[in-house]
Design a protein around this motif. Structure first.
Motif, short mmCIF file in Angstrom:
data_model
loop_
_atom_site.label_atom_id
_atom_site.label_comp_id
_atom_site.label_asym_id
_atom_site.label_seq_id
_atom_site.Cartn_x
_atom_site.Cartn_y
_atom_site.Cartn_z
N THR A 98 0.85 -1.19 0.00
CA THR A 98 0.00 0.00 0.00
C THR A 98 0.88 1.25 0.00
OG1 THR A 98 -1.61 -1.21 1.32
CG2 THR A 98 -1.85 1.18 1.24
N LEU A 99 0.39 2.31 -0.67
CA LEU A 99 1.05 3.61 -0.58
C LEU A 99 0.17 4.52 0.26
CD1 LEU A 99 3.25 5.67 -1.53
CD2 LEU A 99 1.70 6.26 -3.40
N VAL A 100 0.73 5.05 1.33
CA VAL A 100 0.00 6.01 2.16
C VAL A 100 0.43 7.41 1.75
CG1 VAL A 100 -0.36 6.89 4.50
CG2 VAL A 100 -0.26 4.41 4.10
N ALA A 101 -0.52 8.18 1.22
CA ALA A 101 -0.22 9.54 0.78
C ALA A 101 -0.80 10.53 1.79
CB ALA A 101 -0.81 9.79 -0.60
N VAL A 102 0.09 11.26 2.44
CA VAL A 102 -0.36 12.26 3.41
C VAL A 102 -0.49 13.59 2.68
CG1 VAL A 102 0.19 13.48 5.53
CG2 VAL A 102 0.75 11.05 5.31
N VAL A 103 -1.69 14.15 2.68
CA VAL A 103 -1.94 15.41 1.98
C VAL A 103 -2.17 16.46 3.05
CG1 VAL A 103 -3.19 16.47 0.10
CG2 VAL A 103 -3.19 13.98 0.33
N ASP A 104 -1.19 17.34 3.20
CA ASP A 104 -1.26 18.29 4.30
C ASP A 104 -0.39 19.48 3.98
OD1 ASP A 104 -0.99 19.71 6.66
OD2 ASP A 104 -1.01 17.91 7.91
N PRO A 105 -0.95 20.70 4.08
CA PRO A 105 -0.13 21.87 3.78
C PRO A 105 1.01 22.03 4.78
CG PRO A 105 -2.42 22.50 4.27
CD PRO A 105 -2.32 21.02 4.44
N GLY A 106 0.91 21.42 5.96
CA GLY A 106 1.94 21.69 6.98
C GLY A 106 2.79 20.50 7.35
N THR A 107 2.59 19.36 6.71
CA THR A 107 3.31 18.16 7.16
C THR A 107 4.81 18.28 6.88
OG1 THR A 107 1.40 16.78 6.82
CG2 THR A 107 3.52 15.67 6.91
N PRO A 108 5.59 18.24 7.94
CA PRO A 108 7.02 18.42 7.73
C PRO A 108 7.74 17.15 7.29
CG PRO A 108 6.52 18.32 10.08
CD PRO A 108 5.24 18.07 9.34
N ARG A 109 7.24 16.00 7.67
CA ARG A 109 7.99 14.78 7.35
C ARG A 109 7.03 13.61 7.25
NH1 ARG A 109 10.60 13.31 13.22
NH2 ARG A 109 8.66 13.68 14.34
N SER A 117 5.21 5.42 1.87
CA SER A 117 4.46 6.64 2.14
C SER A 117 5.04 7.80 1.36
CB SER A 117 4.50 6.98 3.64
OG SER A 117 5.79 7.39 4.00
N CYS A 118 4.23 8.83 1.16
CA CYS A 118 4.70 10.07 0.56
C CYS A 118 3.91 11.22 1.18
CB CYS A 118 4.55 10.06 -0.95
SG CYS A 118 2.84 9.92 -1.50
N VAL A 119 4.45 12.41 1.02
CA VAL A 119 3.83 13.60 1.60
C VAL A 119 3.59 14.60 0.48
CG1 VAL A 119 4.15 15.46 3.26
CG2 VAL A 119 5.09 13.20 3.74
N LEU A 120 2.38 15.15 0.42
CA LEU A 120 2.06 16.12 -0.63
C LEU A 120 1.49 17.38 -0.02
CD1 LEU A 120 0.59 13.14 -1.85
CD2 LEU A 120 1.14 14.50 -3.86
N ASP A 121 2.00 18.51 -0.50
CA ASP A 121 1.38 19.79 -0.13
C ASP A 121 0.32 20.08 -1.19
OD1 ASP A 121 0.64 22.43 0.14
OD2 ASP A 121 2.66 23.12 0.62
N PRO A 122 -0.96 20.18 -0.83
CA PRO A 122 -2.01 20.31 -1.85
C PRO A 122 -1.85 21.54 -2.74
CG PRO A 122 -2.89 20.72 0.36
CD PRO A 122 -1.50 20.18 0.53
N SER A 123 -1.17 22.57 -2.24
CA SER A 123 -1.01 23.77 -3.07
C SER A 123 0.12 23.61 -4.09
CB SER A 123 -0.74 24.98 -2.19
OG SER A 123 0.54 24.83 -1.59
N GLY A 124 0.90 22.52 -3.96
CA GLY A 124 2.04 22.37 -4.86
C GLY A 124 1.93 21.17 -5.78
N LEU A 125 0.70 20.68 -5.99
CA LEU A 125 0.54 19.45 -6.78
C LEU A 125 0.96 19.64 -8.23
CD1 LEU A 125 -2.85 18.15 -5.30
CD2 LEU A 125 -0.52 17.40 -4.77
N ALA A 126 0.84 20.90 -8.70
CA ALA A 126 1.27 21.16 -10.08
C ALA A 126 2.71 21.65 -10.11
CB ALA A 126 0.35 22.20 -10.71
N GLY A 127 3.28 21.91 -8.95
CA GLY A 127 4.63 22.47 -8.88
C GLY A 127 5.60 21.50 -8.25
N PRO A 128 6.12 21.84 -7.09
CA PRO A 128 7.19 21.01 -6.49
C PRO A 128 6.75 19.58 -6.17
CG PRO A 128 6.48 22.81 -5.00
CD PRO A 128 5.84 23.06 -6.32
N TYR A 129 5.43 19.34 -6.04
CA TYR A 129 4.99 17.99 -5.69
C TYR A 129 4.47 17.20 -6.90
CZ TYR A 129 5.75 19.16 -0.84
OH TYR A 129 6.33 19.50 0.33
#
Ligand SMILES: [Zn+2]
Lengths: 349, 255
Positions: free
Chosen positions: B91-102, B113-125
């Motif tokens: 399974t891949l656990v994707a954490v979607v959080d503007p503030g998740t540091p790690r 697992s991976c971490v995504l900033d929802p505001s950067g899905l088209a950019g850095p993420y």
């Protein structure tokens, strides 16, 4: 003269009758305030209790004594009424945040034989309080002229690192500076000017300050102490913020703070005033590697000496350690002794 | 079960009073209840702590013997996902959080697992988003954890044919448990981490091996039973009261 002694645990017992009168009569420093002792004791691994010796109703002598135990990383158990505890304990007669002063205080009227008798009464009270687990009693930071009140068969006495004392011999701070080496004098003046002109440095000092977070001050003092590496034998616990919260608001305590432009606390000093013997108590600074500044230490001493001369106190003391640096600032050594009393000798002459 | 749960809590209380500066000060000088640690001193709110009172005091949550000061807002994620969603290897656990540091650190073995900033899905993420897409294309399970809006943003960024394959696990603050949710959800708090999850029974189950819940006059208070440092004991969070699930026989929080 009929002497009796009792131990008061500030965590559980009310302030001893006549305590305020005794502390005034003997001109004791703020750390002997019973309310402060209460906070200190609750936040301690080895909590201090107060031994009080009375001649009739009147307090003739008092001592702060830390009831110590081997475990380091735990606060003391809450006080109980259970007696005859067998767990090993030893007693350090010691004032936790005033390490250059004796923790035994005699009424000025009590002399020679009376002092020796008061010490024995006190020791018997410690033995009753601690129970059969008491291993012995160590008197720390004893002045030379007090040692004879505590010595006796089986007891050992030795000299410790001295404490530092600057007698006030000048009408103003320039008089003090004039007595230092040319090098030290110019460097102190240069640092002071530099600090004064530095717009990125905020220096504040004041008595009874309430504008500073006491927990922030405690954290800096504790990290400074940890960095110096505390000896394993140090019976004290970390300085507690809740203690400083009470302590710093006293009118006889001056807090000096140095802050960076972004508000980071770089260094702190507490000055504990006294009618004759003012104390440069805590000094703690952030190391240069963590954004700290060099030479704030000397600025702090300048400010403390300024109080010494302007308030006309007899002396400024600055605790133990760093004697070379302190000597360059005019401080002299005052002899301190330890008297160790093994269990068989406790309470005996 | 209830007895053992309570015994674990009592151990944490005793040890915190004996070794952790923050609780020592609070309970020695003011007091607490259930249990009292200084006879007769009952304190305020039963000795529970408002999260705001911990600001700037994290250093005092470390026991005298020393320990870490890091707060992990995803603490407990792995065990709660394993319990309620049967998340297993692959399974891949994707954490979607503007503030998740790690990324989360306590996932079951073999779970990525991976971490995504929802505001950067088209950019850095964007690269991380590609990784999520690949996973879905391969038919592997993707569990997305985050706030409702954050999960919506992720769904909108994924190809339409794949978005519905994501297992949505919205995260609810303890003061937001009354609103309808389902079928999956987690209770999480910025200081305490993941406290529990929605059971198949529809009740909010507490992660009881790791979390204790107690009712106080100021509301429910949570204790982390296994985090030695920074120690978090009786931290007030949200509303509701402790209860027991009749079906599962384990502790729940009732909104
Ligand atoms: Zn259930």
């Amino acid at each position: 003269m009929t002497l009796t002694a009792a131990i008061h645990d500030p965590r559980a017992d009310p302030e001893p009758d006549g305590w305020a009168d005794f502390t005034a009569r003997c001109k004791l420093h703020a750390v002997w305030d019973y309310g402060l002792m209460r906070l200190e004791a609750w936040m301690s691994r080895n909590p201090a209790v107060l031994g009080v010796v009375r001649d009739g109703d009147r307090i003739a002598a008092a001592a702060t004594v830390l009831i110590c135990r081997p475990r380091r990383a735990r606060y003391a158990d809450a006080p109980t009424r259970r007696k005859a505890r067998l767990r090993p304990r030893w007693a350090e007669v010691y004032t936790p945040w005033l390490s250059g002063y004796p923790a035994v205080v005699f009424d000025p009227d009590l002399t020679g034989e009376g002092r020796r008798a008061a010490v024995r009464e006190f020791e018997r009270a410690v033995l009753r309080h601690v129970g059969p687990g008491l291993l012995g009693i160590a008197y720390r930071a004893v002045y030379r002229d007090m040692v004879s009140s505590m010595t006796g068969p089986l007891r050992r006495t030795w000299r410790n690192d001295p404490t530092s004392v600057l007698p006030n011999e000048w009408p103003n701070e320039d008089g003090w500076l004039a007595g230092l080496s040319k090098e030290r004098r110019t460097s102190i003046r240069r640092y002071a000017r530099k600090i004064d002109r530095d717009p990125t440095l905020e220096v504040r000092e004041g008595w009874g300050r309430t504008d500073t977070d006491p927990y922030e001050v405690a954290a800096l003092i504790n990290s400074h102490r940890a960095r110096l590496g505390r000896p394993r034998t140090d019976p004290r616990t970390e300085v507690a913020g809740v203690f400083l919260a009470e302590f710093l608001r006293r009118p006889d305590v001056r807090l000096l703070t140095y802050r960076d432009a972004d508000g980071t606390l770089l260094a702190v000093n507490t000055l504990l005033d006294h009618p004759t013997s003012t104390v440069l108590q805590h000094w703690a600074a952030r190391p240069p590697a963590e954004g700290g500044r060099h030479n704030l230490y000397f600025d702090c001493y300048l400010r403390c000496v300024r109080h010494l001369v302007s308030a006309g106190r007899a002396e400024l003391t600055s605790g133990r350690g760093l004697m070379d640096v302190k000597a360059s600032l005019g401080f002299r050594a005052r002899e301190l002794h330890t008297v160790a009393v093994p269990r068989p000798s406790v309470g005996r002459r | 079960m209830a007895m053992r749960w309570r015994r674990g809590y009592l151990r944490v209380v005793r040890s915190s009073f004996a070794t952790v500066p923050f609780y020592r000060e609070l309970w020695a000088l003011s007091g607490r209840t259930e249990p009292e640690v200084v006879p007769g001193r009952t304190g305020v709110d039963g000795g529970a702590v408002r999260a705001a009172a911990l600001a700037g005091r994290v250093g005092d949550l470390v026991p005298l013997a020393g320990g870490p000061t890091e707060i992990d807002p995803l603490r407990g994620l792995g065990p709660v996902l394993a319990e309620h969603l049967a998340v297993t290897a692959g399974t891949l656990v994707a954490v979607v959080d503007p503030g998740t540091p790690r990324p989360p650190v306590d996932l079951p073995a073999g779970v990525r697992s991976c971490v995504l900033d929802p505001s950067g899905l088209a950019g850095p993420y964007a690269g991380v988003l590609d990784d999520v897409t690949d996973h879905l294309r391969r038919g592997a399970r993707v569990v997305a954890v985050g706030g409702d809006k954050d999960l919506d943003q992720l769904a909108a960024a994924l190809p339409e044919t794949l978005a519905h394959l994501v297992t949505r696990v919205p995260v609810r603050d303890p003061d937001d448990l009354a609103a309808p949710v389902g079928p999956h959800a987690l209770i999480a708090h910025p200081l305490l981490g993941v406290l529990g999850g929605l059971g198949g029974c529809g009740r909010w189950h507490i992660d009881h091996p790791r979390v204790y819940l107690r009712a106080t006059p100021a509301g429910p208070a949570y204790t982390l039973l296994r985090q030695r440092s920074p120690r978090l004991v009786d931290v007030l969070a949200g509303h509701g009261r402790p209860g027991w699930c009749p079906r599962h026989g384990t502790p729940v929080v009732e909104p």
